[in-house]
Design an enzyme around this catalytic site. Structure first.
Site, PDB file in Angstrom:
ATOM      1  NE  ARG A 141     -55.073 -41.402-112.428  1.00 41.09           N
ATOM      2  CZ  ARG A 141     -55.639 -40.993-111.470  1.00 41.09           C
ATOM      3  NH1 ARG A 141     -55.187 -39.816-110.889  1.00 41.09           N
ATOM      4  NH2 ARG A 141     -56.900 -41.377-110.994  1.00 41.09           N
ATOM      5  CE  LYS A 163     -38.483 -54.240-122.326  1.00 42.24           C
ATOM      6  NZ  LYS A 163     -38.081 -55.685-122.818  1.00 42.24           N
ATOM      7  CD  GLU A 205     -26.919 -59.044-119.563  1.00 35.96           C
ATOM      8  OE1 GLU A 205     -27.448 -58.706-120.855  1.00 35.96           O
ATOM      9  OE2 GLU A 205     -27.837 -59.908-118.623  1.00 35.96           O
ATOM     10  CE  LYS A 247     -31.054 -51.928-122.456  1.00 37.38           C
ATOM     11  NZ  LYS A 247     -31.578 -52.581-121.248  1.00 37.38           N
ATOM     12  CD  GLU A 257     -39.479 -55.681-125.868  1.00 33.81           C
ATOM     13  OE1 GLU A 257     -39.636 -55.158-124.757  1.00 33.81           O
ATOM     14  OE2 GLU A 257     -38.800 -56.785-126.180  1.00 33.81           O
ATOM     15  NE  ARG A 265     -36.452 -52.164-125.065  1.00 34.81           N
ATOM     16  CZ  ARG A 265     -36.534 -51.039-124.024  1.00 34.81           C
ATOM     17  NH1 ARG A 265     -37.138 -49.940-124.266  1.00 34.81           N
ATOM     18  NH2 ARG A 265     -35.862 -51.202-122.986  1.00 34.81           N
ATOM     19  CG  ASN A 269     -34.951 -61.045-125.670  1.00 35.65           C
ATOM     20  OD1 ASN A 269     -34.650 -60.582-124.495  1.00 35.65           O
ATOM     21  ND2 ASN A 269     -36.179 -61.167-126.177  1.00 35.65           N
ATOM     22  CG  HIS A 272     -31.336 -62.837-121.943  1.00 37.51           C
ATOM     23  ND1 HIS A 272     -30.111 -62.465-122.407  1.00 37.51           N
ATOM     24  CD2 HIS A 272     -31.656 -62.140-120.800  1.00 37.51           C
ATOM     25  CE1 HIS A 272     -29.876 -61.282-121.729  1.00 37.51           C
ATOM     26  NE2 HIS A 272     -30.432 -61.386-120.558  1.00 37.51           N
ATOM     27  CG  HIS A 276     -35.388 -67.145-117.765  1.00 33.00           C
ATOM     28  ND1 HIS A 276     -35.329 -66.673-116.677  1.00 33.00           N
ATOM     29  CD2 HIS A 276     -36.810 -67.750-117.742  1.00 33.00           C
ATOM     30  CE1 HIS A 276     -36.644 -66.715-115.723  1.00 33.00           C
ATOM     31  NE2 HIS A 276     -37.420 -67.401-116.490  1.00 33.00           N
ATOM     32  CG  HIS A 288     -29.769 -62.585-115.439  1.00 27.53           C
ATOM     33  ND1 HIS A 288     -30.988 -63.315-115.987  1.00 27.53           N
ATOM     34  CD2 HIS A 288     -29.422 -61.512-116.326  1.00 27.53           C
ATOM     35  CE1 HIS A 288     -31.317 -62.892-117.050  1.00 27.53           C
ATOM     36  NE2 HIS A 288     -30.712 -61.489-117.413  1.00 27.53           N
TER      37      HIS A 288
END
Ligand SMILES: NC(=O)c1ccc[n+]([C@@H]2O[C@H](COP(=O)([O-])OP(=O)(O)OC[C@H]3O[C@@H](n4cnc5c(N)ncnc54)[C@H](O)[C@@H]3O)[C@@H](O)[C@H]2O)c1
Length: 388
Positions: A141, A163, A205, A247, A257, A265, A269, A272, A276, A288
């Site tokens: 956990r 994340k 980035e 960031k 988020e 946040r 993107n 992106h 993507h 990427h």
């Protein structure tokens, strides 16, 4: 951000240069530090000791490229602080962000006798950060994870923000949680072994953080292009500190988020949405960051087409991408068969929202916003100026 001096205990093997910035990332009550500096990886053991006094064993998770290059030095740094090390290596590449790899890794944690008070160290690019981070979040956990990013993309982006996720078939990053690291160690010297293409991908980035939040940082990155490509790690360390700071401030305003659309946040993107689709349409021939670079050019076109940005914005973005040796040829991905494929992917992605896209644009450098438009309008605006 605060400056820290060299740490004598960590300097036994390799002198740690004075530049070690401590960027605090707010994530109430789980705030954590990102320590940035040349040689900072040497003090991984001490940093764990300071935060997790009860830890006896560290699971050192890495991939098959990074482990042979940097595993031994990191292991030695951990052992110098009296920690036992259980090394665990997964095959390099996105395929390791799978349910099978996650299960295998958690079973290895169990076999190594990792307990509640022990720690996972993620030593690798974004794939390892995500996989090891999720394993740490789930095992018993949740046990602590220390992020030690080794790719530029992971140093400037993936390791900061908490994340962690794996992919499901056809759905990237779908199975994940927030699991904030207890500390992130960003050591630019680790980038010495990073292949050129991966290195450039990370620069996309970095540029994105400047485009979103700081025109000064954007210009600084472009002006330092020669030093960056020569892998002048003092310069890179300085730029990393600024970029990570930008960031960190963004994710700190919105750790989970949940911020109002357009504020938190979600801004990260930028580039992106279309990026993507281009990445997938290329069958991952583009990495990427390269796809994000093209996505940023598309975002400039859309903003100009909507009358939100001055026409010069596209040229500014293109010149910056070219200086950083990133691709700029967007049109090839928007026309012909590839263009059809990109549009189909976008349509599929946006099926659940009736084709509507929340799309991040910048009006000018440092001025982001989110607009809502239909994917067909998005494609039409991005195609403006294409010759085909
Ligand atoms: N969690 C987040 O917030 C977040 C954000 C952005 C991206 N990501 C994820 O990150 C992943 C992409 O990260 P990435 O580009 O680092 O990919 P990666 O982890 O696959 O690393 C890229 C390649 O570089 C190699 N490598 C890494 N460091 C090296 C070094 N120092 N020397 C030699 N080789 C090295 C790796 O073995 C790999 O082959 C994606 O899965 C993406 O979803 C996560």
């Amino acid at each position: 951000m605060s400056e820290r001096g060299p740490n004598p205990a960590g300097s036994r093997k390799r002198p740690i240069k004075p530049l070690a910035l401590d960027v605090r990332v707010p994530a109430q009550p789980l705030d954590y530090s990102v320590l940035i500096g040349r040689g900072v990886i040497e003090r991984v053991g001490e940093e764990i000791r300071q935060r997790h006094g009860g830890a006896a064993t560290v699971a050192l998770v890495s991939d098959s490229n990074v482990a042979p290059l940097h595993g031994a030095a990191v292991r030695a740094a951990l052992e110098r602080s009296g920690l036992q090390v259980a090394p665990m290596t997964v095959p390099a590449g996105e395929a390791s962000k799978s349910a099978a790899a996650l299960l295998e890794l958690t079973e290895q944690l169990l076999r190594a006798g990792i307990g509640r008070r022990d720690v996972v160290v993620a030593l690798g690019g974004g794939v390892i950060g995500d996989l090891a981070g999720l394993a740490a979040a789930l095992y018993m956990r949740g046990i602590p994870v220390v992020q030690c990013p080794t790719s530029l993309l992971a140093q400037v982006d993936a390791s900061v923000g908490g994340k962690v996720a794996i992919d499901l078939p056809g759905a990237k990053n779908l199975l994940g949680v927030f699991h904030f690291p207890s500390v992130v160690l960003v050591d630019p010297d680790l980038l010495a072994t990073l292949p050129e293409r991966e290195f450039c991908a990370g620069l996309a980035e970095m540029l994105k953080h400047g485009a979103l939040f700081s025109p000064e940082h954007f210009r600084e990155v472009v002006e330092a292009a020669d030093a960056i490509h020569a892998r002048d790690f003092d310069t890179i360390a300085r730029l990393l500190a600024t970029s990570v700071g930008l960031k960190a401030a963004c994710v700190g305003r919105d750790p989970w988020e949940q911020a109002e659309a357009g504020k938190g946040r979600v801004l990260l993107n930028l580039g992106h949405t279309l990026g993507h689709a281009i990445e997938v349409a290329s069958s991952y021939q583009l990495v990427h960051g390269e796809a994000v670079a093209l996505g940023m050019r598309a975002a400039a076109r859309v903003a100009i087409g909507r009358g939100l940005a001055a026409p010069e914005l596209e040229a500014t973005i293109v010149a910056a991408l070219a200086r950083l040796r990133l691709p700029t040829d967007l049109d090839v991905w928007l026309t012909g068969d590839l263009g059809d494929a990109v549009e189909r992917l976008l349509a599929h992605d946006k099926k659940r929202s009736g084709g509507q896209v929340s799309y991040v644009v910048i009006a000018r450098l440092g001025e982001p916003s989110v607009i809502s438009l239909h994917f067909r309008e998005l494609m039409a605006l991005a195609r403006q100026g294409t010759t085909a």
